[in-house]
Design a protein around this motif. Structure first.
Motif, mmCIF file in Angstrom:
data_model
loop_
_atom_site.group_PDB
_atom_site.id
_atom_site.type_symbol
_atom_site.label_atom_id
_atom_site.label_comp_id
_atom_site.label_asym_id
_atom_site.label_seq_id
_atom_site.Cartn_x
_atom_site.Cartn_y
_atom_site.Cartn_z
ATOM 1 N N GLU A 1 2.009 26.822 12.426
ATOM 2 C CA GLU A 1 1.602 26.718 13.827
ATOM 3 C C GLU A 1 0.171 27.214 13.951
ATOM 4 O O GLU A 1 -0.197 28.243 13.383
ATOM 5 C CB GLU A 1 2.571 27.541 14.708
ATOM 6 C CG GLU A 1 2.140 27.762 16.138
ATOM 7 C CD GLU A 1 1.822 26.485 16.916
ATOM 8 O OE1 GLU A 1 2.620 25.527 16.878
ATOM 9 O OE2 GLU A 1 0.750 26.449 17.550
ATOM 10 N N HIS B 1 6.587 17.252 14.609
ATOM 11 C CA HIS B 1 6.609 17.078 16.065
ATOM 12 C C HIS B 1 5.223 17.460 16.595
ATOM 13 O O HIS B 1 5.026 18.539 17.151
ATOM 14 C CB HIS B 1 7.704 17.962 16.686
ATOM 15 C CG HIS B 1 7.865 17.764 18.147
ATOM 16 N ND1 HIS B 1 8.258 18.782 18.998
ATOM 17 C CD2 HIS B 1 7.690 16.672 18.931
ATOM 18 C CE1 HIS B 1 8.321 18.323 20.227
ATOM 19 N NE2 HIS B 1 7.980 17.045 20.209
ATOM 20 N N SER C 1 7.505 26.757 19.085
ATOM 21 C CA SER C 1 8.334 27.930 19.379
ATOM 22 C C SER C 1 9.396 28.183 18.301
ATOM 23 O O SER C 1 10.264 29.030 18.480
ATOM 24 C CB SER C 1 9.008 27.750 20.739
ATOM 25 O OG SER C 1 9.744 26.550 20.756
ATOM 26 N N THR D 1 11.770 26.023 17.019
ATOM 27 C CA THR D 1 13.097 25.400 17.190
ATOM 28 C C THR D 1 13.705 24.971 15.846
ATOM 29 O O THR D 1 14.881 25.230 15.571
ATOM 30 C CB THR D 1 12.992 24.173 18.121
ATOM 31 O OG1 THR D 1 12.219 24.534 19.262
ATOM 32 C CG2 THR D 1 14.348 23.676 18.552
ATOM 33 N N LEU E 1 -4.448 19.176 17.436
ATOM 34 C CA LEU E 1 -4.390 17.717 17.528
ATOM 35 C C LEU E 1 -4.434 17.221 18.971
ATOM 36 O O LEU E 1 -4.824 16.084 19.225
ATOM 37 C CB LEU E 1 -3.128 17.174 16.831
ATOM 38 C CG LEU E 1 -3.330 16.730 15.388
ATOM 39 C CD1 LEU E 1 -3.646 17.893 14.484
ATOM 40 C CD2 LEU E 1 -2.091 15.995 14.863
ATOM 41 N N ARG F 1 -9.311 22.392 16.547
ATOM 42 C CA ARG F 1 -8.478 21.911 15.432
ATOM 43 C C ARG F 1 -7.105 21.433 15.915
ATOM 44 O O ARG F 1 -6.353 20.814 15.177
ATOM 45 C CB ARG F 1 -8.283 23.031 14.404
ATOM 46 C CG ARG F 1 -9.579 23.527 13.797
ATOM 47 C CD ARG F 1 -9.358 24.790 12.993
ATOM 48 N NE ARG F 1 -8.764 25.840 13.817
ATOM 49 C CZ ARG F 1 -8.277 26.990 13.367
ATOM 50 N NH1 ARG F 1 -8.313 27.245 12.075
ATOM 51 N NH2 ARG F 1 -7.753 27.885 14.180
ATOM 52 N N ASN G 1 8.374 21.829 23.738
ATOM 53 C CA ASN G 1 9.254 21.983 22.564
ATOM 54 C C ASN G 1 10.348 20.916 22.589
ATOM 55 O O ASN G 1 10.632 20.339 23.632
ATOM 56 C CB ASN G 1 9.820 23.404 22.426
ATOM 57 C CG ASN G 1 10.790 23.797 23.511
ATOM 58 O OD1 ASN G 1 11.047 23.041 24.451
ATOM 59 N ND2 ASN G 1 11.334 24.987 23.410
ATOM 60 N N TYR H 1 9.018 27.062 25.947
ATOM 61 C CA TYR H 1 7.721 26.623 25.409
ATOM 62 C C TYR H 1 7.501 25.176 25.822
ATOM 63 O O TYR H 1 8.253 24.282 25.428
ATOM 64 C CB TYR H 1 7.718 26.756 23.888
ATOM 65 C CG TYR H 1 6.363 26.458 23.260
ATOM 66 C CD1 TYR H 1 5.234 27.160 23.655
ATOM 67 C CD2 TYR H 1 6.235 25.479 22.287
ATOM 68 C CE1 TYR H 1 3.990 26.888 23.091
ATOM 69 C CE2 TYR H 1 4.999 25.204 21.710
ATOM 70 C CZ TYR H 1 3.883 25.908 22.121
ATOM 71 O OH TYR H 1 2.656 25.641 21.571
ATOM 72 N N GLN I 1 -1.615 28.172 16.709
ATOM 73 C CA GLN I 1 -1.933 29.277 17.620
ATOM 74 C C GLN I 1 -1.219 30.557 17.197
ATOM 75 O O GLN I 1 0.011 30.567 17.057
ATOM 76 C CB GLN I 1 -1.490 28.933 19.032
ATOM 77 C CG GLN I 1 -2.138 27.692 19.611
ATOM 78 C CD GLN I 1 -1.593 27.427 20.989
ATOM 79 O OE1 GLN I 1 -1.866 28.175 21.923
ATOM 80 N NE2 GLN I 1 -0.796 26.386 21.113
ATOM 81 N N ASP J 1 -3.992 25.739 10.378
ATOM 82 C CA ASP J 1 -4.224 24.352 10.774
ATOM 83 C C ASP J 1 -3.530 23.459 9.733
ATOM 84 O O ASP J 1 -3.948 23.413 8.574
ATOM 85 C CB ASP J 1 -5.738 24.104 10.810
ATOM 86 C CG ASP J 1 -6.081 22.635 11.003
ATOM 87 O OD1 ASP J 1 -5.163 21.807 11.145
ATOM 88 O OD2 ASP J 1 -7.290 22.319 11.006
ATOM 89 N N SER J 2 -2.515 22.771 10.158
ATOM 90 C CA SER J 2 -1.713 21.988 9.192
ATOM 91 C C SER J 2 -2.492 20.874 8.525
ATOM 92 O O SER J 2 -2.097 20.399 7.465
ATOM 93 C CB SER J 2 -0.513 21.346 9.901
ATOM 94 O OG SER J 2 0.384 22.308 10.275
HETATM 95 C C1 LIG Z 1 4.894 19.316 20.352
HETATM 96 S S1 LIG Z 1 4.586 20.958 19.879
HETATM 97 C C2 LIG Z 1 5.869 21.317 18.761
HETATM 98 C C3 LIG Z 1 6.996 22.040 19.427
HETATM 99 C C4 LIG Z 1 8.108 22.457 18.492
HETATM 100 N N1 LIG Z 1 8.813 21.331 17.924
HETATM 101 C C5 LIG Z 1 9.091 23.327 19.239
HETATM 102 O O1 LIG Z 1 10.264 22.933 19.403
HETATM 103 O O2 LIG Z 1 8.683 24.387 19.733
HETATM 104 C C6 LIG Z 1 3.177 20.803 18.890
HETATM 105 C C7 LIG Z 1 2.668 22.111 18.323
HETATM 106 O O3 LIG Z 1 1.678 21.818 17.354
HETATM 107 C C8 LIG Z 1 0.693 22.820 17.396
HETATM 108 N N2 LIG Z 1 -0.510 22.269 16.752
HETATM 109 C C9 LIG Z 1 -1.432 21.437 17.246
HETATM 110 N N3 LIG Z 1 -2.363 21.156 16.327
HETATM 111 C C10 LIG Z 1 -2.016 21.814 15.201
HETATM 112 C C11 LIG Z 1 -2.574 21.922 13.902
HETATM 113 N N4 LIG Z 1 -3.723 21.305 13.567
HETATM 114 N N5 LIG Z 1 -1.934 22.683 13.000
HETATM 115 C C12 LIG Z 1 -0.795 23.334 13.310
HETATM 116 N N6 LIG Z 1 -0.219 23.281 14.521
HETATM 117 C C13 LIG Z 1 -0.812 22.527 15.460
HETATM 118 C C14 LIG Z 1 0.552 23.138 18.868
HETATM 119 O O4 LIG Z 1 0.014 24.421 19.076
HETATM 120 C C15 LIG Z 1 2.008 23.032 19.334
HETATM 121 O O5 LIG Z 1 2.634 24.283 19.303
#
Ligand SMILES: C[S@@+](CC[C@H](N)C(=O)[O-])C[C@H]1O[C@@H](n2cnc3c(N)ncnc32)[C@H](O)[C@@H]1O
Length: 342
Positions: free
Chosen positions: A160, A214, A142, A144, A230, A228, A115, A112, A162, A190-191
């Motif tokens: 998450e 993260h 993904s 992790t 970020l 939505r 990640n 991913y 998506q 959406d967090s």
């Molecule tokens: C940097 S990645 C995190 C990866 C994760 N730590 C891993 O090891 O797989 C950021 C994630 O945040 C998700 N994301 C972005 N905006 C978000 C939101 N508003 N709410 C929830 N998830 C969101 C993205 O789809 C992405 O999968």
């Protein structure tokens, strides 16, 4: 000798009248200690007793040794036995994390894009959670963090945005070993707006022990077309606002004194270094957290970028900047309500 005999002997030695008596009494104790506890550092501690320059110091080492063998002393936020702290070679305490290789054991993959390496949540959970506590990761990707939760025996909630990514995370997590039988749950939402309370309630959770954040590093990687997301924020300021909405909604379930980690990198745009890490840090400090550490972690090029390394080196030489080789893990502790906001 059995443990009781070793303890008796340690106490006797601590009661010795002179340093010479202590040294004489040490004969044979090494083997006895080794028999009751094979930890190699204990024998080293015994050497320290013999090398002490004062009787007082020797007594201190003997009493410390007795505690190592008989008592468990943990802090408030983890299970590390401080009476045997020398045992935790795998737990980091330095602010520079150089990881030569991603842990790709089990179901972990670099598949991913974006990640983090599993060593990050692993380290955070070892330092900031106890067995069986809950960890909340509002940018689960993904999965992790949740895979590591299962490995180290912590319950985990991931959020998450998506749907397909959340579904893939669930599949991966389900395929990972769960030797401690913990609960892990991935919610697609959406967090920054999700109502966490009913989700936590369904899981029977009132508070979490650790937050692992993260987020996207603003728009460095566009994770989706969803507005939505970020990574689709229209500006750095709006990205920070959205990040803070996530911090506020998740921190509501973090008791004061507990920890939150933010893993983030900076970006370079318009001939300028954009310090996303420090900008986020500043906003979080204003929201009722104390900064406990800024960890700098090495950042290895992804396979795709590796071919571009020469190009980036050339650009750096021309542009007067340095090529990113690090990201941050900011460690925050939630303040007590009466300590207020700055
Ligand atoms: C940097 S990645 C995190 C990866 C994760 N730590 C891993 O090891 O797989 C950021 C994630 O945040 C998700 N994301 C972005 N905006 C978000 C939101 N508003 N709410 C929830 N998830 C969101 C993205 O789809 C992405 O999968």
């Amino acid at each position: 000798m059995v443990l009781d005999d070793v303890i008796k002997k340690l106490r006797e030695l601590a009661g010795s009248a002179s340093l010479a008596d202590v040294r004489e009494g040490l004969g044979g104790l090494k083997e006895a200690v080794r028999e009751v506890d094979p930890a190699p550092w204990l024998v080293g501690d015994l050497d320290q007793v013999g090398e002490s320059l004062t009787l007082e110091r020797a007594r201190y080492y003997l009493r410390r040794m007795e505690k190592s063998l008989t008592r468990v002393r943990t802090g408030r936020v983890n299970d590390l036995n401080l009476n045997r702290w020398k045992e935790y070679d795998d737990v980091f305490t330095d602010s520079l994390w150089v990881m030569k290789k991603r842990d790709s054991s089990g179901v972990h993959t670099a598949g991913y894009w974006g990640n983090f390496v599993p060593q990050i949540p692993y380290q955070l959970m070892r330092r900031y959670t106890r067995a069986g506590e809950w960890v909340l990761d509002p940018f689960a990707g993904s999965g992790t963090t949740l895979i590591e939760c299962q490995r180290v025996g912590r319950n985990g909630i991931g959020i998450e945005l998506q749907n397909d990514v959340a579904e893939r995370a669930r599949t991966l997590i389900a395929a990972a070993p769960n030797p401690h039988g913990v609960v892990t749950h991935v919610e697609c939402a959406d967090s920054s707006r999700v109502l966490l309370e009913p989700i936590l309630e369904r899981l029977g959770v009132r508070s979490v022990g650790l937050l692992v954040l993260h987020p996207p590093y603003f728009d460095i990687i566009r994770f989706s077309d969803d507005p939505r997301d970020l990574s689709n924020a229209a500006s750095v300021d709006l990205f920070l606002d959205r990040l803070m909405a996530v911090v506020e909604s998740t921190a509501a379930f973090l008791p004061s004194g507990r920890y939150m980690a933010l893993v983030i990198g900076d970006k370079y745009a318009g001939s300028e270094w954009v310090p996303l890490g420090f900008l986020s840090m500043q906003r979080i400090l204003e929201a009722g957290f104390t900064l406990k550490s800024i960890v700098v972690k090495n950042f290895e090029s992804t396979v795709g970028k590796r071919n571009q390394e020469e190009l980036w080196r050339y650009r750096a030489l021309v542009g007067g900047f340095y090529v990113f080789k690090h990201e941050y893990v900011f460690i925050f502790q939630k303040k007590k309500p009466e300590e207020g906001r700055r």
